[in-house]
Motif scaffolding. Structure first.
Motif, mmCIF file in Angstrom:
data_model
loop_
_atom_site.group_PDB
_atom_site.id
_atom_site.type_symbol
_atom_site.label_atom_id
_atom_site.label_comp_id
_atom_site.label_asym_id
_atom_site.label_seq_id
_atom_site.Cartn_x
_atom_site.Cartn_y
_atom_site.Cartn_z
ATOM 1 N N LYS A 2 0.826 -1.204 0.000
ATOM 2 C CA LYS A 2 0.000 0.000 0.000
ATOM 3 C C LYS A 2 0.869 1.266 0.000
ATOM 4 O O LYS A 2 1.792 1.383 0.805
ATOM 5 N N VAL A 3 0.528 2.187 -0.888
ATOM 6 C CA VAL A 3 1.246 3.463 -0.966
ATOM 7 C C VAL A 3 0.237 4.583 -0.757
ATOM 8 O O VAL A 3 -0.828 4.590 -1.386
ATOM 9 N N THR A 4 0.574 5.516 0.127
ATOM 10 C CA THR A 4 -0.236 6.730 0.261
ATOM 11 C C THR A 4 0.507 7.878 -0.387
ATOM 12 O O THR A 4 1.738 7.992 -0.243
ATOM 13 N N ILE A 5 -0.231 8.718 -1.089
ATOM 14 C CA ILE A 5 0.358 9.929 -1.664
ATOM 15 C C ILE A 5 -0.389 11.115 -1.074
ATOM 16 O O ILE A 5 -1.613 11.229 -1.232
ATOM 17 N N VAL A 6 0.332 11.964 -0.367
ATOM 18 C CA VAL A 6 -0.295 13.146 0.225
ATOM 19 C C VAL A 6 -0.079 14.315 -0.736
ATOM 20 O O VAL A 6 1.056 14.628 -1.103
ATOM 21 N N ILE A 30 -4.789 8.383 -2.224
ATOM 22 C CA ILE A 30 -4.370 9.772 -2.456
ATOM 23 C C ILE A 30 -5.144 10.629 -1.454
ATOM 24 O O ILE A 30 -6.365 10.491 -1.328
ATOM 25 N N LEU A 31 -4.420 11.489 -0.755
ATOM 26 C CA LEU A 31 -5.072 12.344 0.250
ATOM 27 C C LEU A 31 -4.764 13.806 -0.058
ATOM 28 O O LEU A 31 -3.622 14.150 -0.364
ATOM 29 N N ASP A 32 -5.775 14.641 -0.007
ATOM 30 C CA ASP A 32 -5.556 16.084 -0.185
ATOM 31 C C ASP A 32 -6.482 16.828 0.766
ATOM 32 O O ASP A 32 -7.521 16.307 1.189
ATOM 33 N N ILE A 33 -6.112 18.052 1.047
ATOM 34 C CA ILE A 33 -6.910 18.875 1.957
ATOM 35 C C ILE A 33 -8.073 19.531 1.205
ATOM 36 O O ILE A 33 -9.080 19.915 1.796
ATOM 37 N N LYS A 34 -7.928 19.639 -0.095
ATOM 38 C CA LYS A 34 -8.946 20.313 -0.907
ATOM 39 C C LYS A 34 -10.109 19.350 -1.179
ATOM 40 O O LYS A 34 -9.915 18.283 -1.789
ATOM 41 N N GLU A 35 -11.287 19.741 -0.733
ATOM 42 C CA GLU A 35 -12.488 18.890 -0.805
ATOM 43 C C GLU A 35 -12.684 18.279 -2.210
ATOM 44 O O GLU A 35 -12.795 19.015 -3.197
ATOM 45 N N GLY A 36 -12.731 16.972 -2.271
ATOM 46 C CA GLY A 36 -13.096 16.264 -3.503
ATOM 47 C C GLY A 36 -11.963 16.065 -4.504
ATOM 48 O O GLY A 36 -12.089 15.233 -5.413
ATOM 49 N N LEU A 37 -10.857 16.796 -4.350
ATOM 50 C CA LEU A 37 -9.795 16.721 -5.372
ATOM 51 C C LEU A 37 -9.180 15.318 -5.455
ATOM 52 O O LEU A 37 -9.058 14.738 -6.545
ATOM 53 N N LEU A 59 -7.740 4.924 -4.361
ATOM 54 C CA LEU A 59 -8.793 5.553 -3.561
ATOM 55 C C LEU A 59 -8.377 6.977 -3.193
ATOM 56 O O LEU A 59 -7.202 7.224 -2.941
ATOM 57 N N GLY A 60 -9.337 7.893 -3.180
ATOM 58 C CA GLY A 60 -9.022 9.270 -2.798
ATOM 59 C C GLY A 60 -9.751 9.656 -1.537
ATOM 60 O O GLY A 60 -10.852 9.161 -1.263
ATOM 61 N N THR A 61 -9.141 10.531 -0.739
ATOM 62 C CA THR A 61 -9.809 10.988 0.471
ATOM 63 C C THR A 61 -9.466 12.446 0.755
ATOM 64 O O THR A 61 -8.352 12.896 0.495
ATOM 65 N N THR A 62 -10.475 13.170 1.302
ATOM 66 C CA THR A 62 -10.232 14.535 1.746
ATOM 67 C C THR A 62 -9.833 14.497 3.210
ATOM 68 O O THR A 62 -10.681 14.351 4.099
ATOM 69 N N ASN A 63 -8.521 14.491 3.414
ATOM 70 C CA ASN A 63 -7.930 14.653 4.756
ATOM 71 C C ASN A 63 -8.312 13.593 5.791
ATOM 72 O O ASN A 63 -8.161 13.854 6.990
ATOM 73 N N ASP A 64 -8.799 12.420 5.379
ATOM 74 C CA ASP A 64 -9.114 11.370 6.355
ATOM 75 C C ASP A 64 -7.917 10.413 6.446
ATOM 76 O O ASP A 64 -7.771 9.485 5.642
ATOM 77 N N TYR A 65 -7.083 10.653 7.454
ATOM 78 C CA TYR A 65 -5.844 9.879 7.569
ATOM 79 C C TYR A 65 -6.083 8.423 7.951
ATOM 80 O O TYR A 65 -5.207 7.588 7.778
#
Ligand SMILES: NC(=O)c1ccc[n+]([C@@H]2O[C@H](COP(=O)([O-])OP(=O)(O)OC[C@H]3O[C@@H](n4cnc5c(N)ncnc54)[C@H](O)[C@@H]3O)[C@@H](O)[C@H]2O)c1
Ligand SMILES: O=C(O)C[C@H](O)C(=O)O
Length: 311
Positions: A2-6, A30-37, A59-65
């Motif tokens: 598993k790889v996470t990309i912030v 993929i995690l970003d602070i910008k909603e939905g990106l 999978l993408g997430t808005t700031n859910d670590y």
């Protein structure tokens, strides 16, 4: 694996795309602070799976670590890129705060991960990650030298009019316009020194084009580059996850190597399943050693600017 990309911006999304397309990991978050990106980028990349032929879950997430839990590798690309006319060092004020917070969040959910730092100024951000997290030094790797070396080899291949795949070369030192050190003496075309085929002036121009490689692209694009940076991260992550033990110049914490201590700067390393498995303390000639010392001094001066963030 598993790889996470912030950071789901230009570099982060390209990293995810390369890692999925090349089947380097089985799962990417993929995690970003910008909603939905991040959700949008992940969905878009997922929809290339059938045409490009991979099964990696993206999978993408808005700031859910919590979604990043138990990542084997985390790539940190969050932060602002430079604009034409800026240096990477000018980004420190905003990016230091972002990188510090992100690193802490990551570690809460993936205590055994290996962190690849991409955000600029990269050597300073790598040092900040070390100081903030206190992880074993093999677990934090700054990516810059892989990219700088790929630019060096590309410029050599253009001058030689030969395929880049037949050219070997390495850039060490800081990942900055004036701190990079393209090691011309060690660059080869199919085992032969490039100085056999190119004049001193041609080699000098290749070295200076390499050093300002990022600035050249920033001027052309209006923001910094992403395809070669994303591919370079993919190359590094592949060597970690698949234990390839490739020799890649990376920014790592030095403890005496190259005569330096308590600094992160680019040197040749062996990258495998344990992250930085070896630091190759190769013999530099006196001119290269002088350049390295000058580069290290500049990188060290930037680290001093972290004082308030590290409190
Ligand atoms: N080391 C290298 O070789 C290299 C190469 C290219 C770019 N970079 C650097 O990488 C960084 C990213 O570049 P880019 O072109 O992708 O920029 P970008 O603006 O396209 O993307 C950055 C992303 O980070 C996100 N972000 C900001 N704060 C965040 C936070 N706290 N948590 C999560 N996400 C956050 C933003 O929302 C944005 O989507 C820059 O600092 C750039 O200078 C380094
Ligand atoms: O040039 C930049 O600012 C981004 C990156 O460090 C690069 O070298 O492309």
């Amino acid at each position: 694996m598993k790889v996470t990309i912030v950071g789901a911006g230009n570099v982060g999304a390209t990293c995810a795309d390369v890692i999925a397309f090349k089947r380097i990991a089985s799962e990417i978050v993929i995690l970003d602070i910008k909603e939905g990106l991040a959700e949008g980028k992940a969905l878009d990349i997922s929809q290339t799976a059938t045409t490009l032929g991979f099964n990696t879950k993206v999978l993408g997430t808005t700031n859910d670590y919590s979604r990043t839990a138990d990542s084997d590798v985390v790539v940190v690309t969050s932060g602002i890129p430079r604009k034409p006319g800026m240096t990477r060092e000018e980004l420190i004020g905003i990016n230091a705060g972002i990188v510090k917070t992100v690193c802490k969040n990551i570690l809460q959910h993936s205590p055994n991960t290996t962190i690849v730092v991409v955000s600029n100024p990269m050597d300073t951000m790598t040092y900040l990650a070390h100081k903030t997290l206190g992880l074993p030094k093999n677990k934090i790797i700054g990516m810059g030298g892989a990219l700088d070396s790929s630019r060096f080899k590309t410029y050599l291949s253009i001058a030689l009019r030969k395929p880049a795949s037949d050219i070997h070369g390495m850039v060490i030192g800081g990942h900055g316009d004036s701190t990079m050190i393209p090691l011309i003496r060690l660059a080869t075309y199919n085992g032969m020194q490039v100085s056999e085929f190119l004049s001193k002036d041609e080699l000098k121009k290749i070295a200076s084009d390499t050093m300002v490689g990022g600035a050249t692209l920033t001027k052309l694009l209006g923001t910094s580059a992403w395809y070669a940076p994303g591919a370079s991260v993919g190359y590094l992550v592949d060597s970690i996850l698949n234990n390839q033990k490739k020799i890649i110049p990376c920014s790592v914490l030095l403890e005496g190597e190259y005569g330096q201590d308590d600094i992160c700067i680019g040197v040749p390393t062996v990258i495998g399943k344990d992250g930085v498995e070896d630091i190759l303390d190769i013999q530099l000639n006196s001119e290269e050693q002088k350049l390295f010392e000058k580069s290290a001094q500049a990188v060290r001066n930037m680290n001093n600017a972290l004082d308030s963030v590290l409190k």
